[in-house]
Design a protein around this motif. Sequence first.
Motif, short mmCIF file in Angstrom:
data_model
loop_
_atom_site.label_atom_id
_atom_site.label_comp_id
_atom_site.label_asym_id
_atom_site.label_seq_id
_atom_site.Cartn_x
_atom_site.Cartn_y
_atom_site.Cartn_z
N TRP A 244 -8.18 1.96 4.48
CA TRP A 244 -8.34 1.25 3.32
C TRP A 244 -9.55 0.88 3.63
O TRP A 244 -10.12 0.45 2.66
CB TRP A 244 -6.99 -0.19 3.87
CG TRP A 244 -6.29 -0.06 3.64
CD1 TRP A 244 -4.93 0.80 3.20
CD2 TRP A 244 -5.22 -0.77 5.04
NE1 TRP A 244 -4.21 0.20 3.06
CE2 TRP A 244 -3.46 -0.76 4.12
CE3 TRP A 244 -5.46 -1.73 5.59
CZ2 TRP A 244 -2.90 -1.08 4.44
CZ3 TRP A 244 -4.46 -2.39 6.19
CH2 TRP A 244 -3.03 -2.16 5.84
N SER B 60 1.14 -1.58 -0.38
CA SER B 60 -0.11 0.42 0.08
C SER B 60 0.66 1.35 0.03
O SER B 60 0.39 2.18 -0.40
CB SER B 60 -1.06 0.31 1.16
OG SER B 60 -1.90 0.86 0.85
N LYS C 109 -8.66 -4.22 -3.38
CA LYS C 109 -8.21 -4.18 -4.56
C LYS C 109 -9.88 -5.30 -5.86
O LYS C 109 -9.34 -4.89 -6.62
CB LYS C 109 -6.97 -5.04 -4.12
CG LYS C 109 -5.82 -3.74 -3.74
CD LYS C 109 -5.49 -3.50 -5.16
CE LYS C 109 -4.14 -2.59 -4.54
NZ LYS C 109 -3.65 -1.92 -5.51
N TRP D 50 -8.19 -3.22 2.27
CA TRP D 50 -7.36 -3.77 1.30
C TRP D 50 -7.58 -4.61 0.24
O TRP D 50 -7.83 -4.13 -0.97
CB TRP D 50 -6.11 -3.17 1.52
CG TRP D 50 -4.86 -2.86 0.56
CD1 TRP D 50 -4.71 -1.90 0.39
CD2 TRP D 50 -4.21 -3.76 -0.19
NE1 TRP D 50 -3.58 -2.44 -0.83
CE2 TRP D 50 -3.74 -3.46 -1.55
CE3 TRP D 50 -4.25 -5.59 -0.21
CZ2 TRP D 50 -2.65 -3.88 -1.87
CZ3 TRP D 50 -3.39 -6.17 -1.08
CH2 TRP D 50 -2.64 -5.46 -1.81
#
Length: 631
Positions: free
Chosen positions: A351, A260, A317, A313
């Motif tokens: 996130w 990240s 994605k 996260w």
Amino acid sequence: MPTNYLYSGLLALLLLSGLPAAPQTDYIGTSDSHLPPHPRILLLKDEERAIQQTIAADATWGKLHQAILSASDELLPLPPIERIQIGRRLLDKSREAIRRIFFLSYAWRLTQQPAYSQRAEKEMLAIAAFSDWNPSHFLDVAEMTLAMAIGYDWLYDQLSPASRAAVKAAILQKGLEPSLNPGNNSWLKAEHNWNQVCNAGMSYGAMAIYEDQPQLAKQIINRAITSIVLPMADYAPDGAYPEGYGYWGYGTSFNVLFNSAIEKLFGKDFGLTEKPGFLRTAGYLENMTGPSGRPFNYSDAGGSGGLQPAMFWFAAKLKDPSLLWVEKSRLQNSDPKSHTGNRLLPAIMLWGAGTNIGSIPAPASGMWMGRGKNPVALMRTSWTDPNALFVGMKGGSVSVNHAHMDIGSFVMEADGVRWAMDFGMQDYESLESKGIKLFGRTQDAQRWTVFRLTNLVHNTLAVNNQHQRVEGHAPITASSAAPSFMHAITDMSAVYKGSLVAANRGIAIVDQSYVLVQDEVETTDQAATIRWTLLTPASVAITGENKAELTKDGKKLELEVTAPGEITMKTWSTDPPNSYDAPNPGTILTGFEVTLPANTKATIRVALKPGKAAGKAMAKATPLSHWKKDK
């Protein structure tokens, strides 16, 4: 620039020039030299607005944010951390440093209240004054460096010039420079969590002081991108993390912190995220938690689950909010204060920004299977019913980092009770302080004298009361997600080499009502006594020649066995035999023994029937080779 800091920078360059050439790519080149000003790690200037909007729009996020602020308030009057080492580790202090500095830095960035930045500055100056950050156990240095880097970067304009100089010098002299010493950096070649954590920590330090040490910073970041692919290869092909649930929360979380931050700083992650299996590991982690909220805690893992910020996260994605079903439950059904012991908690606010907690859907499938060094199959009858059946089983190898002798073992839940459990890990210091060499991987390693770690106390087989073999690997050879007969099969033959010619175990959820464990074994030219064990927190009563009844929290589970020969139903105490073993109150082992003649093929079947399935006839015997598998 202070003289000692100039000297330290020259020393770093000398150390770099003296290192043997490594096969390293210069991912960070001259085109990447112009970085944004501070803050530049994870959260750039003005990116707080997205978090503020999320907090305002969603009460769950608002409560969590307030819990972080309240925890930060509790830190204000506390004295700074002291350098008190426990055994060979300073790690608990490094972890508390991350929690304190990350929380306080977050609190300042979201509120601009100077009390938070001033208290963080006080903490950082105390840590900077430590004699060292314990480079002999480099995880301690890595986490301390990451803590100081976040504070230095996020509070840069709030720190006095003298404080900036002191913290910057400490990051260089006590963090980055020790990582250049070959005596401290064997983790660069490791294929496990040490690599992920240490590379993340060193890279954060490099990002923080990049403008002052550009050559060193680029070297360290390039080194990290080159090295971190080693543990990332272990996620292939499906995302099953070899070290289990607890170390997923460690190694994978720091890998995500690294990815990240790299992507935020350079606008790319140099292909790391696309490494085979890495993104798929989110499915592994989600499915590892049973309806009770407890994880399948094989290997060195604790028995409790916890909020995993990195999952947000992954969900972002993959654009798959269903990956957050377990995290949703933890956020909505737990007191927000219960999460503030998690030192990485502020990362969830970064996130998870923009995520509507209430709209997170349940996953579509009740089955997840992952191959690899420690393959697992995770099965359940429902994501929404707290009384659902859940089974987690594993194959794998005893020689994997942090592994136990648990090949073929499983956990099982039904009616809100975990009937088949795993002890998980014992605190390392409690063993190392007694002289136990805990991390040997040979067959005769002292590790296998620890009661909790052998197959004799896991939900698997022991042959002639012997340990499983360290050599060998048990793959998952077949599986099916069919609701009427969800199952997986593992070939355990290699870990019973010398004791058995063959050993295969299939575990199925039959008609969504009970669990079937079927073992197919072949003896050598010697007779073999097979011991089948189940570790449970329930009370156990032997009710017949081939039956036992387990009782827990007013619920019941019937255990029924069919096997050739004479079955001897048994219970075994879990009182540990050694003074260094942890106590195991409220648990018991149950199961049976059966002796098989030489040169014999035998099928052993065990039905675990909860509640309404009690008394139900066991499904007709079908060889494992005929169990239908998904194509």
